[in-house]
Design a protein around this motif. Structure first.
Motif, PDB file in Angstrom:
ATOM      1  N   GLU A 192       0.862  -0.988  -0.128  1.00 22.10           N
ATOM      2  CA  GLU A 192      -0.097   0.014  -0.129  1.00 22.10           C
ATOM      3  C   GLU A 192       0.679   1.253  -0.083  1.00 22.10           C
ATOM      4  O   GLU A 192       1.680   1.408   0.762  1.00 22.10           O
ATOM      5  CB  GLU A 192      -0.865  -0.091   1.226  1.00 22.10           C
ATOM      6  N   GLY A 193       0.465   2.133  -1.089  1.00 24.19           N
ATOM      7  CA  GLY A 193       1.159   3.488  -0.760  1.00 24.19           C
ATOM      8  C   GLY A 193       2.369   3.356  -1.582  1.00 24.19           C
ATOM      9  O   GLY A 193       3.342   4.481  -1.590  1.00 24.19           O
ATOM     10  N   LEU A 194       2.946   2.393  -2.204  1.00 23.73           N
ATOM     11  CA  LEU A 194       4.475   2.417  -3.031  1.00 23.73           C
ATOM     12  C   LEU A 194       3.977   2.582  -4.206  1.00 23.73           C
ATOM     13  O   LEU A 194       3.008   1.853  -4.890  1.00 23.73           O
ATOM     14  CB  LEU A 194       4.925   0.848  -2.635  1.00 23.73           C
ATOM     15  N   ASP A 195       5.199   3.057  -5.027  1.00 24.57           N
ATOM     16  CA  ASP A 195       4.961   3.161  -6.712  1.00 24.57           C
ATOM     17  C   ASP A 195       5.657   1.739  -7.089  1.00 24.57           C
ATOM     18  O   ASP A 195       5.753   0.980  -6.347  1.00 24.57           O
ATOM     19  CB  ASP A 195       5.468   4.351  -7.200  1.00 24.57           C
ATOM     20  N   GLU A 196       5.472   1.735  -8.245  1.00 22.65           N
ATOM     21  CA  GLU A 196       6.011   0.468  -8.862  1.00 22.65           C
ATOM     22  C   GLU A 196       7.306  -0.105  -8.686  1.00 22.65           C
ATOM     23  O   GLU A 196       7.835  -1.187  -8.451  1.00 22.65           O
ATOM     24  CB  GLU A 196       5.389   0.656 -10.483  1.00 22.65           C
ATOM     25  N   ALA A 197       8.210   1.054  -8.995  1.00 25.44           N
ATOM     26  CA  ALA A 197       9.614   0.727  -8.590  1.00 25.44           C
ATOM     27  C   ALA A 197       9.940   0.263  -7.118  1.00 25.44           C
ATOM     28  O   ALA A 197      10.580  -0.881  -6.855  1.00 25.44           O
ATOM     29  CB  ALA A 197      10.454   1.898  -8.916  1.00 25.44           C
ATOM     30  N   GLN A 198       9.140   1.024  -6.281  1.00 25.19           N
ATOM     31  CA  GLN A 198       9.102   0.481  -4.650  1.00 25.19           C
ATOM     32  C   GLN A 198       8.695  -0.803  -4.664  1.00 25.19           C
ATOM     33  O   GLN A 198       9.349  -1.880  -3.677  1.00 25.19           O
ATOM     34  CB  GLN A 198       8.565   1.540  -3.947  1.00 25.19           C
ATOM     35  N   ARG A 199       7.539  -1.249  -5.373  1.00 28.49           N
ATOM     36  CA  ARG A 199       7.087  -2.402  -5.272  1.00 28.49           C
ATOM     37  C   ARG A 199       7.919  -3.565  -5.758  1.00 28.49           C
ATOM     38  O   ARG A 199       7.977  -4.701  -4.970  1.00 28.49           O
ATOM     39  CB  ARG A 199       5.690  -2.577  -5.849  1.00 28.49           C
ATOM     40  N   ARG A 200       8.652  -3.367  -6.920  1.00 34.50           N
ATOM     41  CA  ARG A 200       9.554  -4.167  -7.475  1.00 34.50           C
ATOM     42  C   ARG A 200      10.745  -4.489  -6.526  1.00 34.50           C
ATOM     43  O   ARG A 200      11.078  -5.346  -6.353  1.00 34.50           O
ATOM     44  CB  ARG A 200      10.071  -3.851  -8.822  1.00 34.50           C
TER      45      ARG A 200
END
Ligand SMILES: [Zn+2]
Length: 178
Positions: A103-111
């Motif tokens: 939650e609240g993470l952008d795609e790069a952070q999720r990756r």
């Protein structure tokens, strides 16, 4: 004969875990290979970014070098000769510092979080490779100061079932970040 490096990734992890005596990280690492008898020896020269000293480490290359899949340090069931069971657990702890929820993470952070959790799971997998057929951890599985310290602090963590469940938890958490 120098210890076996099962992959470049493992050699670099070892060099990071065993930095310059001043504690500084390496500004750069160069490597060269030579053959001794029928064995390829890889020699790393590392230069410390903090004090400028250089140190050298040599490893034996596998007969058939393989490239482990992304997020793992080796293929096969043989335990490491470079990083002991306790250090692998410490490495998994480091990677497991990922955010607990996507939650609240952008795609790069999720990756990044996903990759870190997969690395944490792979590190636990490496610790598990040291277990004997009777599901116990042999004494020889711990030889580093860091590994022994971790074991002494909480021997209960070095339980095969507990580690397998930890690995499954990291894998399933990683799935949530996909
Ligand atoms: Zn240094």
């Amino acid at each position: 004969m120098p210890p076996l490096m099962r992959s470049n990734e493992e050699a670099h992890l070892y060099l990071t875990l065993n930095p310059c005596p001043c504690g500084g990280q390496d500004a750069h690492r160069d490597s060269g290979v030579r053959i001794e008898g029928e064995t390829w020896i890889v020699r790393y020269t590392c230069v410390c970014e903090q004090c400028g000293r250089s140190r050298v480490a040599e490893f034996r290359q596998a007969d058939e070098p393989v490239r482990p899949p992304a997020g793992s340090w080796s293929v096969g069931e043989e335990p490491s000769e470079l990083v002991d069971a306790g250090e692998w657990l410490a490495v998994s702890d480091l990677y497991a510092g990922a955010p607990g929820s996507p939650e609240g993470l952008d795609e790069a952070q999720r990756r990044q979080a996903r990759e870190d959790l997969l690395s944490a799971a792979a590190a636990v997998r490496e610790a598990l490779k040291f277990f004997a057929d009777d599901d116990t951890l042999p004494r020889e599985a711990l030889w580093s100061e860091r590994g022994l310290r971790l074991y002494d602090a909480d021997p209960g963590r070095f339980d095969q079932e507990r580690l397998e469940s930890l690995r499954r938890t990291y894998l399933s958490l990683a799935g949530e970040f996909a």
